[in-house]
Motif scaffolding. Sequence first.
Motif, PDB file in Angstrom:
ATOM      1  N   GLN A 121      60.038  20.654  41.903  1.00  0.00           N
ATOM      2  CA  GLN A 121      60.102  20.924  40.474  1.00  0.00           C
ATOM      3  C   GLN A 121      59.752  22.368  40.122  1.00  0.00           C
ATOM      4  O   GLN A 121      60.416  22.999  39.309  1.00  0.00           O
ATOM      5  CB  GLN A 121      59.167  19.969  39.724  1.00  0.00           C
ATOM      6  CG  GLN A 121      59.838  19.288  38.563  1.00  0.00           C
ATOM      7  CD  GLN A 121      59.119  18.032  38.146  1.00  0.00           C
ATOM      8  OE1 GLN A 121      57.996  17.765  38.533  1.00  0.00           O
ATOM      9  NE2 GLN A 121      59.783  17.238  37.344  1.00  0.00           N
ATOM     10  N   ARG A 122      58.722  22.908  40.745  1.00  0.00           N
ATOM     11  CA  ARG A 122      58.234  24.242  40.369  1.00  0.00           C
ATOM     12  C   ARG A 122      59.206  25.353  40.746  1.00  0.00           C
ATOM     13  O   ARG A 122      59.077  26.479  40.265  1.00  0.00           O
ATOM     14  CB  ARG A 122      56.864  24.506  40.987  1.00  0.00           C
ATOM     15  CG  ARG A 122      55.785  23.594  40.440  1.00  0.00           C
ATOM     16  CD  ARG A 122      54.411  23.983  40.888  1.00  0.00           C
ATOM     17  NE  ARG A 122      53.924  25.156  40.177  1.00  0.00           N
ATOM     18  CZ  ARG A 122      52.640  25.412  39.966  1.00  0.00           C
ATOM     19  NH1 ARG A 122      51.726  24.578  40.392  1.00  0.00           N
ATOM     20  NH2 ARG A 122      52.274  26.502  39.336  1.00  0.00           N
ATOM     21  N   SER A 123      60.183  25.042  41.602  1.00  0.00           N
ATOM     22  CA  SER A 123      61.173  26.069  41.973  1.00  0.00           C
ATOM     23  C   SER A 123      62.223  26.248  40.885  1.00  0.00           C
ATOM     24  O   SER A 123      62.978  27.220  40.897  1.00  0.00           O
ATOM     25  CB  SER A 123      61.842  25.707  43.299  1.00  0.00           C
ATOM     26  OG  SER A 123      62.591  24.503  43.168  1.00  0.00           O
ATOM     27  N   TYR A 124      62.297  25.307  39.927  1.00  0.00           N
ATOM     28  CA  TYR A 124      63.253  25.397  38.823  1.00  0.00           C
ATOM     29  C   TYR A 124      62.642  26.177  37.670  1.00  0.00           C
ATOM     30  O   TYR A 124      61.431  26.140  37.458  1.00  0.00           O
ATOM     31  CB  TYR A 124      63.617  23.997  38.309  1.00  0.00           C
ATOM     32  CG  TYR A 124      64.521  23.222  39.226  1.00  0.00           C
ATOM     33  CD1 TYR A 124      65.886  23.080  38.942  1.00  0.00           C
ATOM     34  CD2 TYR A 124      64.029  22.609  40.370  1.00  0.00           C
ATOM     35  CE1 TYR A 124      66.717  22.355  39.772  1.00  0.00           C
ATOM     36  CE2 TYR A 124      64.855  21.884  41.216  1.00  0.00           C
ATOM     37  CZ  TYR A 124      66.196  21.763  40.911  1.00  0.00           C
ATOM     38  OH  TYR A 124      67.021  21.047  41.741  1.00  0.00           O
ATOM     39  N   ARG A 125      63.502  26.881  36.906  1.00  0.00           N
ATOM     40  CA  ARG A 125      63.021  27.499  35.677  1.00  0.00           C
ATOM     41  C   ARG A 125      62.490  26.393  34.758  1.00  0.00           C
ATOM     42  O   ARG A 125      63.123  25.354  34.615  1.00  0.00           O
ATOM     43  CB  ARG A 125      64.151  28.271  34.974  1.00  0.00           C
ATOM     44  CG  ARG A 125      63.639  28.946  33.700  1.00  0.00           C
ATOM     45  CD  ARG A 125      64.646  29.896  33.083  1.00  0.00           C
ATOM     46  NE  ARG A 125      64.009  30.594  31.968  1.00  0.00           N
ATOM     47  CZ  ARG A 125      64.190  30.306  30.695  1.00  0.00           C
ATOM     48  NH1 ARG A 125      65.037  29.360  30.330  1.00  0.00           N
ATOM     49  NH2 ARG A 125      63.546  30.973  29.752  1.00  0.00           N
ATOM     50  N   LEU A 126      61.331  26.599  34.181  1.00  0.00           N
ATOM     51  CA  LEU A 126      60.632  25.655  33.305  1.00  0.00           C
ATOM     52  C   LEU A 126      60.083  24.444  34.068  1.00  0.00           C
ATOM     53  O   LEU A 126      59.542  23.531  33.453  1.00  0.00           O
ATOM     54  CB  LEU A 126      61.535  25.169  32.157  1.00  0.00           C
ATOM     55  CG  LEU A 126      62.163  26.270  31.289  1.00  0.00           C
ATOM     56  CD1 LEU A 126      63.139  25.659  30.286  1.00  0.00           C
ATOM     57  CD2 LEU A 126      61.090  27.047  30.548  1.00  0.00           C
ATOM     58  N   GLY A 127      60.198  24.468  35.395  1.00  0.00           N
ATOM     59  CA  GLY A 127      59.771  23.319  36.190  1.00  0.00           C
ATOM     60  C   GLY A 127      58.291  23.011  36.056  1.00  0.00           C
ATOM     61  O   GLY A 127      57.903  21.846  35.925  1.00  0.00           O
ATOM     62  N   SER A 128      57.433  24.046  36.087  1.00  0.00           N
ATOM     63  CA  SER A 128      55.991  23.795  35.998  1.00  0.00           C
ATOM     64  C   SER A 128      55.614  23.281  34.612  1.00  0.00           C
ATOM     65  O   SER A 128      54.705  22.459  34.468  1.00  0.00           O
ATOM     66  CB  SER A 128      55.199  25.065  36.335  1.00  0.00           C
ATOM     67  OG  SER A 128      55.511  26.115  35.426  1.00  0.00           O
ATOM     68  N   ILE A 129      56.325  23.755  33.575  1.00  0.00           N
ATOM     69  CA  ILE A 129      56.071  23.277  32.211  1.00  0.00           C
ATOM     70  C   ILE A 129      56.481  21.817  32.089  1.00  0.00           C
ATOM     71  O   ILE A 129      55.731  20.983  31.565  1.00  0.00           O
ATOM     72  CB  ILE A 129      56.824  24.158  31.191  1.00  0.00           C
ATOM     73  CG1 ILE A 129      56.208  25.560  31.167  1.00  0.00           C
ATOM     74  CG2 ILE A 129      56.798  23.539  29.800  1.00  0.00           C
ATOM     75  CD1 ILE A 129      56.923  26.545  30.265  1.00  0.00           C
ATOM     76  N   VAL A 130      57.682  21.483  32.587  1.00  0.00           N
ATOM     77  CA  VAL A 130      58.162  20.098  32.558  1.00  0.00           C
ATOM     78  C   VAL A 130      57.197  19.197  33.319  1.00  0.00           C
ATOM     79  O   VAL A 130      56.830  18.106  32.849  1.00  0.00           O
ATOM     80  CB  VAL A 130      59.583  20.004  33.158  1.00  0.00           C
ATOM     81  CG1 VAL A 130      59.970  18.551  33.419  1.00  0.00           C
ATOM     82  CG2 VAL A 130      60.595  20.661  32.233  1.00  0.00           C
TER      83      VAL A 130
END
Length: 400
Positions: A121-130
């Motif tokens: 998830q964290r590799s995607y843009r906004l992943g850590s927020i999501v």
Amino acid sequence: MAYESLKHIFYRNPERWKAVYEARYRSPFARHLPLSIRQVGRAQVHPAFYCYPEELVVLQDTIRTSFQSCMRIIEQVPQAAVGQFLHHALIEEIQSTNEIEGVRSTRREILQALEAPPAEQRSYRLGSIVRKYLRILQGERVPLCDSHDIRALYDDFIADEIRRDDPRNLPDGRIFRRESVDILSAGQKVLHRGVYPEETVIGMMDQALAVLNDASLPILVRIAIFHYFFGYIHPFYDGNGRMSRFITSYLLAQEFHPTVALRVSIYIKQHRKQYYELFSTTDDDRNGGDLTPFALGMMRFIAGAMDETCALLSSRQEEYESTWKRLAPQLVNKTTRAVGSVLLQAAIFSDIGASIRELCTTLQKTENTIHAHIDKLPAGLVYIDKTMRPYRYRINIEKL
């Protein structure tokens, strides 16, 4: 009578200002706080306080009553539909909190991060927020005791996005920022200057967190006051607004329900001008450190978000019930009916559809079984969104 800010009283009747300020500050119904406020460019420092006008008490009661109504509606909504509604609200919440700060994000980006495996998830843009918002839905507890907790939340929640946008805006101090920071208007006028130096930032943040955790104060007042002080202190170079709104959503999810919490930023975005005016009024030298208008304003936002959530859930539940009456007779097989029901909920309660994986999890069936029963639904009734992977399925209500 509506509670008028000291700033407005000053402009309307400056001769009366001092007497009103003294009466409020020394009132037995005033609560003094261990922090002070100073407007940028002004020398005067005002001890922060708030009062308990009737309006504040009525608003808290209104919010509690609205929440009870909301829960009665949620209990009527199918379980899968609540999940669909929450995912839809999560996407809108993240989009809204970004747009308030002028950060562009698309539904597709957020949905991609939402669908990604947790390890990726964290590799995607906004992943850590999501990822962090999803944990609100899962009931995760977020420590909020001292400045180190705020920095840990920042690193987990938004540091990845700041690094992608401009790594120079990452914290460079012991916990927060080392340098001063200004909030500028479109015309480059300094609207607010964050607290400085870092030791003062740390001290004020710890004091603000002490207020947030003070059980002798009403919880909604604490949430509102902390929201203001997070913006006033401005502990980071970037991401402060998104951080403070996430914390507010998290606290409201703990106190009420995620369906309400995830719609507060959406409501604030709809009333963005009033939101910024709350901050500018409270910062103003002529407001004398009175936080009551800010607490009232934030409670109005919470009440408004709750009313909108109730109305939205109620109307969608009515639509689901009336539409299901038309669809159900066409589905003879029990499993086909279950699949059709979830796909109809996905169309009405979220509009983003459901993936095969979601259908499998909800109905406790294999992928082959789900696909087989989707094929048994009336021809042309299932819409498949193939613009991204995994594909998302929902009932085409217009065809129905």
